[in-house]
Design an enzyme around this catalytic site. Structure first.
Site, PDB file in Angstrom:
ATOM      1  N   LYS A   1       0.830  -1.210   0.000  1.00 41.50           N
ATOM      2  CA  LYS A   1       0.000   0.000   0.000  1.00 41.50           C
ATOM      3  C   LYS A   1       0.858   1.251   0.000  1.00 41.50           C
ATOM      4  CE  LYS A   1      -4.477  -1.535   1.574  1.00 41.50           C
ATOM      5  NZ  LYS A   1      -5.509  -1.485   2.612  1.00 41.50           N
TER       6      LYS A   1
ATOM      7  N   LYS B   1      -4.303  -9.961  -6.932  1.00 41.50           N
ATOM      8  CA  LYS B   1      -5.556 -10.293  -6.241  1.00 41.50           C
ATOM      9  C   LYS B   1      -6.701  -9.417  -6.759  1.00 41.50           C
ATOM     10  CE  LYS B   1      -6.356  -8.005  -2.177  1.00 41.50           C
ATOM     11  NZ  LYS B   1      -6.500  -7.643  -0.788  1.00 41.50           N
TER      12      LYS B   1
ATOM     13  N   LYS C   1     -11.134  -4.224  -4.896  1.00 45.39           N
ATOM     14  CA  LYS C   1     -12.050  -3.121  -5.194  1.00 45.39           C
ATOM     15  C   LYS C   1     -11.291  -1.833  -5.485  1.00 45.39           C
ATOM     16  CE  LYS C   1     -12.625  -3.390  -0.237  1.00 45.39           C
ATOM     17  NZ  LYS C   1     -13.375  -4.119   0.753  1.00 45.39           N
TER      18      LYS C   1
HETATM   19  P1  TYM Z   1     -10.811  -6.298   3.362  1.00 42.28           P
HETATM   20  O1  TYM Z   1     -11.852  -5.299   3.669  1.00 42.28           O
HETATM   21  O2  TYM Z   1      -9.747  -5.941   2.378  1.00 42.28           O
HETATM   22  O3  TYM Z   1     -11.467  -7.639   2.862  1.00 42.28           O
HETATM   23  C1  TYM Z   1     -12.512  -8.266   3.581  1.00 42.28           C
HETATM   24  C2  TYM Z   1     -12.349  -9.771   3.493  1.00 42.28           C
HETATM   25  O4  TYM Z   1     -12.343 -10.196   2.132  1.00 42.28           O
HETATM   26  C3  TYM Z   1     -11.186 -10.988   1.867  1.00 42.28           C
HETATM   27  N1  TYM Z   1     -10.744 -10.730   0.484  1.00 42.28           N
HETATM   28  C4  TYM Z   1     -10.511 -11.693  -0.424  1.00 42.28           C
HETATM   29  N2  TYM Z   1     -10.607 -13.027  -0.352  1.00 42.28           N
HETATM   30  C5  TYM Z   1     -10.314 -13.742  -1.483  1.00 42.28           C
HETATM   31  N3  TYM Z   1      -9.924 -13.154  -2.641  1.00 42.28           N
HETATM   32  C6  TYM Z   1      -9.806 -11.814  -2.763  1.00 42.28           C
HETATM   33  N4  TYM Z   1      -9.461 -11.265  -3.907  1.00 42.28           N
HETATM   34  C7  TYM Z   1     -10.112 -11.016  -1.609  1.00 42.28           C
HETATM   35  N5  TYM Z   1     -10.124  -9.674  -1.377  1.00 42.28           N
HETATM   36  C8  TYM Z   1     -10.503  -9.529  -0.076  1.00 42.28           C
HETATM   37  C9  TYM Z   1     -10.146 -10.521   2.884  1.00 42.28           C
HETATM   38  O5  TYM Z   1      -9.177 -11.499   3.125  1.00 42.28           O
HETATM   39  C10 TYM Z   1     -11.010 -10.238   4.097  1.00 42.28           C
HETATM   40  O6  TYM Z   1     -11.224 -11.414   4.842  1.00 42.28           O
HETATM   41  N6  TYM Z   1      -7.861  -5.821   7.330  1.00 42.28           N
HETATM   42  C11 TYM Z   1      -9.074  -6.422   6.842  1.00 42.28           C
HETATM   43  C12 TYM Z   1     -10.320  -5.934   7.576  1.00 42.28           C
HETATM   44  C13 TYM Z   1     -10.241  -6.144   9.057  1.00 42.28           C
HETATM   45  C14 TYM Z   1     -10.334  -7.389   9.725  1.00 42.28           C
HETATM   46  C15 TYM Z   1     -10.257  -7.065  11.117  1.00 42.28           C
HETATM   47  C16 TYM Z   1     -10.471  -8.705   9.280  1.00 42.28           C
HETATM   48  C17 TYM Z   1     -10.143  -5.158   9.994  1.00 42.28           C
HETATM   49  N7  TYM Z   1     -10.148  -5.723  11.235  1.00 42.28           N
HETATM   50  C18 TYM Z   1     -10.329  -8.080  12.063  1.00 42.28           C
HETATM   51  C19 TYM Z   1     -10.539  -9.697  10.247  1.00 42.28           C
HETATM   52  C20 TYM Z   1     -10.455  -9.396  11.617  1.00 42.28           C
HETATM   53  C21 TYM Z   1      -9.244  -6.043   5.382  1.00 42.28           C
HETATM   54  O7  TYM Z   1      -8.692  -5.093   4.918  1.00 42.28           O
HETATM   55  O8  TYM Z   1     -10.121  -6.795   4.713  1.00 42.28           O
END
Ligand code: TYM
Length: 335
Positions: free
Chosen positions: A119, A201, A204
């Site tokens: 990032k 990956k 969004k």
């Molecule tokens: P975030 O918001 O980027 O994504 C949410 C969830 O979606 C999964 N994900 C994917 N899985 C498979 N293929 C993909 N292309 C893909 N893109 C996203 C992510 O692995 C995630 O599970 N840091 C986290 C949010 C967060 C969080 C937490 C998660 C904040 N606090 C506590 C778990 C526990 C994040 O940015 O996810």
């Protein structure tokens, strides 16, 4: 007397950022599991709005994305009565515990986080301190609720490992406060790749809208995006490392239909990419259509949403407060 009724359910926690449209990657990597886990586990789910501002957000857009992400969780079938469903910033213990944990986390550990490196390379004009300490806030999100499992996609595994390290170290130093959580990563769909560049990956935040499918995309858009998906030169539907594009589509098709890779290869033996891409597009669109329809109803009633997320925050506060207080006492604060 053995009473199964009163046996405590294991706990689950996960969060999602409201930074733009949620994608098929979010759905297959994480959200689908959230929905499936809600009967068996005691679940807590949150919209991680505080994490979203580690990259620049336009205020009006952020506000509407927080609403829409919360509404989408309900549209997926997550029941706010049965689970705790809330907005992260409504529960101040997340940032408060994050400070306590920050003072027990090393600079070197954070510097090794691949998401921080990616990032900061993507936004060199805004390498802020929040982006650096993002995994500590995530550790606080998790540890406050003492979950046994955290359902996430593969990209969050490193953040989960650091949360576990922080918890183990804290417990060793101050006594038993936190539960050590296990990641819960799906066998199929843990890493959905971009439809335009299968080495990346699906995300969004990708500027190329053809590279990702939003959960709320129309059927036509979904089918068009799959038709345009990059494939390989072999011209046969076969899963292999050399065929990253077609293998990504096979994974997606497998995750939405429940068919195995071998069954899919057999189904499309002797058939061209065109026919396969159309089948993938249609099955994804059919899976997402009821979610979109339900979302469109739910988002109309902001008052009802408001009531639900406030109740969710109350429930979350009651759980988080206990853990936070215990951690503060152990560290030596006067309460
Ligand atoms: P975030 O918001 O980027 O994504 C949410 C969830 O979606 C999964 N994900 C994917 N899985 C498979 N293929 C993909 N292309 C893909 N893109 C996203 C992510 O692995 C995630 O599970 N840091 C986290 C949010 C967060 C969080 C937490 C998660 C904040 N606090 C506590 C778990 C526990 C994040 O940015 O996810």
């Amino acid at each position: 007397m053995c009473n199964i009724e009163t046996e405590q359910k294991k706990k689950v926690l996960s969060c999602i950022q409201p930074s733009g449209m949620l994608t098929l990657g979010n759905y297959l990597g994480a959200l689908k599991n959230w929905v499936n886990m809600q009967d068996e586990f005691d679940c807590t789910f949150a919209v991680a709005d505080l994490h979203a501002i580690t990259v620049r957000q336009e205020p009006a857009a952020l506000r509407s994305q927080i609403y829409s992400t919360y509404a989408l969780l309900l549209a997926l079938g997550i029941d706010p009565e049965k689970n705790t469903v809330f907005i992260q910033s409504h529960v101040p213990f997340h940032t408060q515990l994050s400070w306590l944990l920050s003072c027990n986390t090393q600079f070197g550990e954070m510097s090794r986080m691949t998401q921080f490196k990616d990032k900061s390379a993507k936004h060199p004009e805004n390498v802020n301190v929040g982006l650096f300490s993002y995994p500590v806030l995530m550790a606080a999100d998790i540890l406050l609720y003492k979950p046994d499992f955290v359902p996430v996609g593969a990209d969050q595994k490193q953040h989960l490992e650091i949360a576990r390290d922080i918890a183990v170290r804290f417990n060793n130093k101050y006594g038993d406060v936190f539960t050590i959580p296990e990641p819960y990563i799906p066998k199929t769909g843990a890493r959905v790749m971009s439809l335009q560049d299968p080495s990346k990956k699906m995300s969004k935040s990708d500027d190329n809208v053809n590279s990702w499918v939003a959960i709320l995309d129309s059927k036509d858009d979904i089918i068009r995006k799959f038709k345009r998906a990059v494939t390989d030169s072999e011209a046969c539907v076969r899963f292999s490392e050399e065929q990253a594009g077609i293998s990504n589509l096979i994974t997606i098709y497998s995750a939405v239909t429940g068919k195995t890779v071998a069954e899919i290869e057999r189904e499309f033996e002797g058939k061209g990419y065109g026919e396969f891409k159309l089948a993938v597009g249609e099955s994804v669109a059919d899976t997402l259509a009821p979610i979109k329809a339900s979302y469109e109803e739910i988002i109309k009633d902001k008052k009802a949403l408001e009531q639900l997320y406030k109740e969710g925050a109350d429930k979350a506060c009651r759980q988080a407060y206990k853990t936070y207080n215990k951690a503060m006492k152990k560290v030596g604060f006067v309460l």
